[in-house]
Design a protein around this motif. Structure first.
Motif, mmCIF file in Angstrom:
data_model
loop_
_atom_site.group_PDB
_atom_site.id
_atom_site.type_symbol
_atom_site.label_atom_id
_atom_site.label_comp_id
_atom_site.label_asym_id
_atom_site.label_seq_id
_atom_site.Cartn_x
_atom_site.Cartn_y
_atom_site.Cartn_z
ATOM 1 N N HIS A 100 -6.819 -13.051 -30.255
ATOM 2 C CA HIS A 100 -6.566 -14.322 -30.980
ATOM 3 C C HIS A 100 -7.046 -15.774 -29.910
ATOM 4 O O HIS A 100 -7.689 -16.505 -30.316
ATOM 5 C CB HIS A 100 -5.148 -14.819 -31.204
ATOM 6 C CG HIS A 100 -4.673 -14.001 -32.625
ATOM 7 N ND1 HIS A 100 -3.247 -13.821 -32.868
ATOM 8 C CD2 HIS A 100 -5.498 -13.532 -33.735
ATOM 9 C CE1 HIS A 100 -3.223 -12.741 -34.020
ATOM 10 N NE2 HIS A 100 -4.590 -12.842 -34.515
ATOM 11 N N GLY A 101 -6.672 -15.452 -28.676
ATOM 12 C CA GLY A 101 -6.802 -16.493 -27.838
ATOM 13 C C GLY A 101 -8.373 -16.440 -27.338
ATOM 14 O O GLY A 101 -8.893 -17.660 -27.344
ATOM 15 N N ASP A 102 -9.358 -15.351 -27.429
ATOM 16 C CA ASP A 102 -10.682 -15.547 -27.328
ATOM 17 C C ASP A 102 -11.390 -15.899 -28.423
ATOM 18 O O ASP A 102 -12.248 -16.555 -28.311
ATOM 19 C CB ASP A 102 -11.205 -14.055 -26.900
ATOM 20 C CG ASP A 102 -12.339 -14.189 -25.948
ATOM 21 O OD1 ASP A 102 -12.310 -14.849 -25.086
ATOM 22 O OD2 ASP A 102 -13.355 -13.487 -26.300
ATOM 23 N N HIS A 103 -10.642 -15.727 -29.542
ATOM 24 C CA HIS A 103 -11.128 -16.651 -30.989
ATOM 25 C C HIS A 103 -11.173 -17.941 -30.806
ATOM 26 O O HIS A 103 -11.870 -18.733 -30.889
ATOM 27 C CB HIS A 103 -10.324 -15.916 -32.112
ATOM 28 C CG HIS A 103 -10.562 -16.727 -33.200
ATOM 29 N ND1 HIS A 103 -10.394 -16.050 -34.519
ATOM 30 C CD2 HIS A 103 -11.176 -17.570 -33.757
ATOM 31 C CE1 HIS A 103 -10.553 -16.801 -35.578
ATOM 32 N NE2 HIS A 103 -11.331 -18.024 -34.967
ATOM 33 N N GLY A 104 -9.766 -18.447 -30.055
ATOM 34 C CA GLY A 104 -9.516 -19.778 -29.982
ATOM 35 C C GLY A 104 -10.417 -20.426 -29.049
ATOM 36 O O GLY A 104 -10.875 -21.616 -29.259
ATOM 37 N N ARG A 105 -10.728 -19.763 -27.839
ATOM 38 C CA ARG A 105 -11.479 -20.430 -27.116
ATOM 39 C C ARG A 105 -12.954 -20.444 -27.301
ATOM 40 O O ARG A 105 -13.748 -21.545 -27.324
ATOM 41 C CB ARG A 105 -11.488 -19.366 -25.751
ATOM 42 C CG ARG A 105 -12.572 -19.681 -24.417
ATOM 43 C CD ARG A 105 -12.814 -18.602 -23.566
ATOM 44 N NE ARG A 105 -12.041 -17.535 -23.607
ATOM 45 C CZ ARG A 105 -10.960 -17.344 -22.776
ATOM 46 N NH1 ARG A 105 -10.600 -18.463 -22.062
ATOM 47 N NH2 ARG A 105 -9.901 -16.256 -23.022
ATOM 48 N N LYS A 106 -13.471 -19.513 -28.438
ATOM 49 C CA LYS A 106 -14.958 -19.471 -28.970
ATOM 50 C C LYS A 106 -14.890 -20.762 -29.625
ATOM 51 O O LYS A 106 -15.775 -21.573 -29.663
ATOM 52 C CB LYS A 106 -15.044 -18.253 -29.414
ATOM 53 C CG LYS A 106 -16.378 -18.002 -30.088
ATOM 54 C CD LYS A 106 -17.612 -17.530 -29.194
ATOM 55 C CE LYS A 106 -18.907 -17.293 -30.031
ATOM 56 N NZ LYS A 106 -19.002 -16.213 -30.689
ATOM 57 N N VAL A 107 -13.853 -21.107 -30.443
ATOM 58 C CA VAL A 107 -13.850 -22.397 -31.501
ATOM 59 C C VAL A 107 -13.760 -23.747 -30.640
ATOM 60 O O VAL A 107 -14.644 -24.451 -31.039
ATOM 61 C CB VAL A 107 -12.528 -21.899 -32.206
ATOM 62 C CG1 VAL A 107 -12.468 -23.489 -32.932
ATOM 63 C CG2 VAL A 107 -12.716 -21.162 -33.178
ATOM 64 N N THR A 108 -12.930 -23.442 -29.484
ATOM 65 C CA THR A 108 -13.026 -24.772 -28.641
ATOM 66 C C THR A 108 -14.192 -24.972 -27.841
ATOM 67 O O THR A 108 -14.962 -26.228 -28.019
ATOM 68 C CB THR A 108 -11.863 -24.633 -27.534
ATOM 69 O OG1 THR A 108 -10.736 -23.931 -28.101
ATOM 70 C CG2 THR A 108 -11.686 -25.764 -26.828
ATOM 71 N N LEU A 236 -8.549 -26.601 -34.605
ATOM 72 C CA LEU A 236 -10.007 -27.083 -34.308
ATOM 73 C C LEU A 236 -10.703 -26.596 -35.399
ATOM 74 O O LEU A 236 -11.870 -27.273 -35.844
ATOM 75 C CB LEU A 236 -10.476 -26.832 -32.987
ATOM 76 C CG LEU A 236 -9.783 -27.184 -31.860
ATOM 77 C CD1 LEU A 236 -10.665 -27.005 -30.565
ATOM 78 C CD2 LEU A 236 -9.716 -28.777 -31.882
ATOM 79 N N GLN A 237 -10.728 -25.569 -36.044
ATOM 80 C CA GLN A 237 -11.268 -25.087 -37.298
ATOM 81 C C GLN A 237 -11.216 -26.000 -38.280
ATOM 82 O O GLN A 237 -12.150 -26.553 -38.988
ATOM 83 C CB GLN A 237 -10.814 -23.734 -37.618
ATOM 84 C CG GLN A 237 -11.618 -22.553 -36.822
ATOM 85 C CD GLN A 237 -11.088 -21.369 -37.004
ATOM 86 O OE1 GLN A 237 -11.448 -20.323 -36.311
ATOM 87 N NE2 GLN A 237 -10.295 -20.885 -37.777
ATOM 88 N N ASP A 238 -10.012 -26.393 -38.428
ATOM 89 C CA ASP A 238 -9.701 -27.359 -39.487
ATOM 90 C C ASP A 238 -10.507 -28.749 -39.340
ATOM 91 O O ASP A 238 -11.027 -29.182 -40.242
ATOM 92 C CB ASP A 238 -8.156 -27.638 -39.699
ATOM 93 C CG ASP A 238 -7.381 -26.826 -40.535
ATOM 94 O OD1 ASP A 238 -7.936 -25.786 -40.942
ATOM 95 O OD2 ASP A 238 -6.104 -26.900 -40.427
#
Ligand code: NFS
Length: 653
Positions: A100-108, A236-238
């Protein structure tokens, strides 16, 4: 046939299993039969973290163990069964938090690139949410442009991953009492990556060998996911793709179209899916599909990517986790485009029985035998088009029988916690007040978050459906994410009419008045962070205690399989939620560790784990917990008194 019905309750799945058998194609359900699960590992009693092992320390079956025997039941290094089970459990948490964290980082990263104008095609769609985030994070708004503000927001949130001290900024969203508890217990996460690394270090051979301590730091790592990596990804996706609002769509393999180029986007991160949703509408691409003899392009989703694009674009969903290979078995799938997580390697083998092209698109996830076409975010439109072209080019290669099950259901999705707020309170008085009031007056008994995967070791979708039906029948409002949400949507419970058919009288009345289904789809698994926010909003609204653990609420993942599910369960528990898992539980081989998770944690966190494979019994445990909380709040009597006179009905309306 009888055999197939044991594998799934979903008619589309059963039909495709029969076709796969006719076509001589092995799928996950077959592999689950021929590959038996290791009973020692399943209970957490196998340690494979050093080369003196793997050491297996199972509890002897059928005889009482003497203290001496128990003492000798250790790994070569002397690690006890408790240490081994707790270490394995904590490692699962770290792996899930990393995903989940790496997903979040990529989005960031993408968010920052979009703010700098370096990712054409991506932009700020939800200005209001951006400004709210900016206020929350102390970013100056003034007369600055959205992109300037977004750049600051993105950089502050990206720093959360590598932060070394202090605590995660979004912990401040939690009820005050909860924050204080985390601080007191020393489990307020510092930085997302730091907690994952420390958990991996502590679970290395010969480091932390106190099972209680291991489970405790597991909580800190899990909280770094729920109130960190996942929450950042959702927020951030939102902002970038739009905060979901209720949208109508359809679900199940019947959404495939035999005349069109069928493309399934499968995985988790919405960046590519968002672009495919755009370019598949491009007249030039549609013309190209027609030039190959197809009627057009039919794009559908699978697993959590599906949830993301469903929530924001109303794109149809072809199915949940255990259906990924079955979409290929239709013989009508031109390409399965994947990114990261929950992609079975088996899809490559299954694709060899048919004409389907498996296209990997993320540098972090390649599969032998698949075609790799990397998605370049900085050139997103062209990149998405070239991936889509590869799918279209494959249309003329169809051969063999095409059989798309004529099975699909309507659903309404898109219930972000902001939307729930608005729907309940209306535009001018958006609030959770009506939800809290209806819980207090007993029309709604409580709220349950039912989430998680499918698991080939149990009948596909059955536990999800059985549990949720039981909950709503008992007036428990159900909120869902992930593959569990898809199971309920396929069964037709995510339309407003389902309230009259399946919900208890109190819940049905509220749903009918507001016009919502009794089961609300909140999105992908990272969007379990929306459940945390909804729970917090209920606490802050007042009347239901002053912490998440006071709420008449419970959580469950009745068909879980991934490490991410364990992480989610642990951050639910550490946030104060009673959480029940089905199928199996990875610590049952150690009574001490299980007792700690199933009993002692409640004294510390106000939430605890439970393991119950029978979904009806699990629902009963959840309702019992909800009633216990109602009693503690002094609102248990209200439920007994609910009689719907005209005045109450008018007040509801
Ligand atoms: Ni969640 Fe989504 Fe499904 Fe399980 Fe996999 S798709 S992130 S892990 S299988 S619910």
């Amino acid at each position: 046939m009888a055999e197939e019905t044991k594998k799934s309750i979903d008619p589309a799945t059963i039909q495709m299993l029969e076709k796969a058998a006719r076509d001589g194609c092995r799928v996950v359900f077959d592999r689950a039969e021929s590959t038996k699960a290791c009973p020692i590992g399943a209970e957490g009693n196998c340690c494979s973290i050093c080369a003196m092992g793997p050491c297996r320390v199972p509890v002897p079956k059928g005889r009482e163990e003497t203290p001496e025997q128990k003492k000798n039941r250790t790994g070569v290094c002397g690690a006890t069964a408790e240490t081994i089970a707790a270490r394995n459990f904590a490692r699962k948490i770290a792996a899930g938090a990393a995903a989940h964290g790496d997903h979040g980082r990529k989005v960031t990263d993408m968010f920052i690139a979009a703010a700098k104008g370096e990712a054409p095609g991506y932009e700020i769609k939800d200005e209001q949410k951006l400004l709210q985030l900016a206020l929350e994070l102390g970013v100056t708004i003034g007369d600055r442009s959205n992109n300037e503000i977004a750049l600051d927001v993105g950089e502050i949130l990206r720093a959360e991953f590598g932060k070394q001290e202090g605590e995660l900024l979004m912990l401040k969203r939690a009820p005050l009492k909860r924050q204080e508890l985390w601080r007191k217990l020393g489990i307020a996460p510092r930085g997302i990556d730091r907690e994952i690394v420390e958990t991996m270090h502590r679970t290395h051979m010969g480091v932390d060998q106190d099972y209680q301590d291991l489970l405790h730091i597991g909580s800190r790592c899990a909280l770094a996911d729920g109130w960190g990596g996942s929450m950042i990804a959702t927020e951030l996706q939102d902002v970038m793709f739009g905060t979901p609002t209720p949208t109508h769509s359809q679900i199940n393999l019947g959404v495939m179209d035999k005349d069109a180029v069928n493309v399934i986007i499968h995985g988790h991160e919405p960046a590519l899916a968002e672009m495919l949703a755009v370019v598949s509408q491009d007249p030039e691409m549609i013309e190209y599909a027609k030039s190959k003899g197809a009627s057009g392009i039919n794009l559908a989703g699978m697993c959590c990517t599906a949830n993301e694009v469903l929530m924001r674009h109303g794109l149809p969903i072809a199915g949940n986790f255990l259906q990924q290979e079955l979409a290929i078995v239709t013989g009508a799938l031109e390409a399965m485009i994947v990114d990261v997580q929950c992609i079975m390697q088996g899809i490559v083998d299954v694709a060899q029985c048919y004409h389907t092209k498996i296209i990997t698109t993320d540098a972090r996830a390649k599969i032998q035998g698949a075609t790799h076409i990397e998605f370049i975010e900085h050139d997103a439109i062209e990149s998405a088009k070239s991936i889509l072209r590869a799918a279209i080019d494959n249309f003329p290669n169809r051969s063999g029988e095409v059989l798309i099950p004529d099975v699909k259901a309507d659903l309404i999705a898109g219930f972000s916690h902001e939307t729930i707020n608005y729907l309940l309170g209306g535009m001018y008085r958006a609030s959770y007040r009506p939800l809290n009031d209806n819980i207090i007056n007993g029309r709604i008994r409580g709220v349950a978050g039912v989430v998680g995967c499918n698991n080939a070791r149990t009948t596909h979708d059955d536990a999800h459906l059985t549990m949720v039906k039981e909950l709503i029948k008992n007036d428990v409002l159900v909120i869902q994410t992930g593959c569990s949400a898809m199971a309920l949507a396929k069964a037709g419970l995510m339309v407003p009419e389902a309230a009259a058919l399946y919900a208890g009288p109190g819940l049905a009345e509220v749903c009918e008045t507001v016009g919502i289904p009794p089961v609300l789809h909140l999105g992908a698994c990272i969007d379990n962070s929306r459940i945390l926010m909804a729970a917090t909003a209920m606490v802050k609204e007042g009347g239901l205690g002053d912490d998440i653990s006071d709420l008449p609420a419970a959580g469950a993942a009745p068909e879980w399989m991934s490490e991410k599910a364990i992480t989610i369960g642990q951050y639910f528990v550490a946030s104060g939620v009673f959480t029940v898992f089905g199928v199996n539980f990875p610590t049952t081989g150690s009574k001490e560790v299980s007792d700690f998770l199933f009993k002692d944690m409640e004294d510390m966190y106000g939430g605890k784990w439970a393991f119950e494979p029978d979904p009806l019994e699990a629902a009963r445990l959840m309702i019992e917990h909800i009633d216990k909380k109602r009693k503690a709040l002094g609102i248990d009597k209200a439920r007994e008194r609910v009689l719907y006179d005209m005045a109450m009905r008018r007040e509801l309306e």
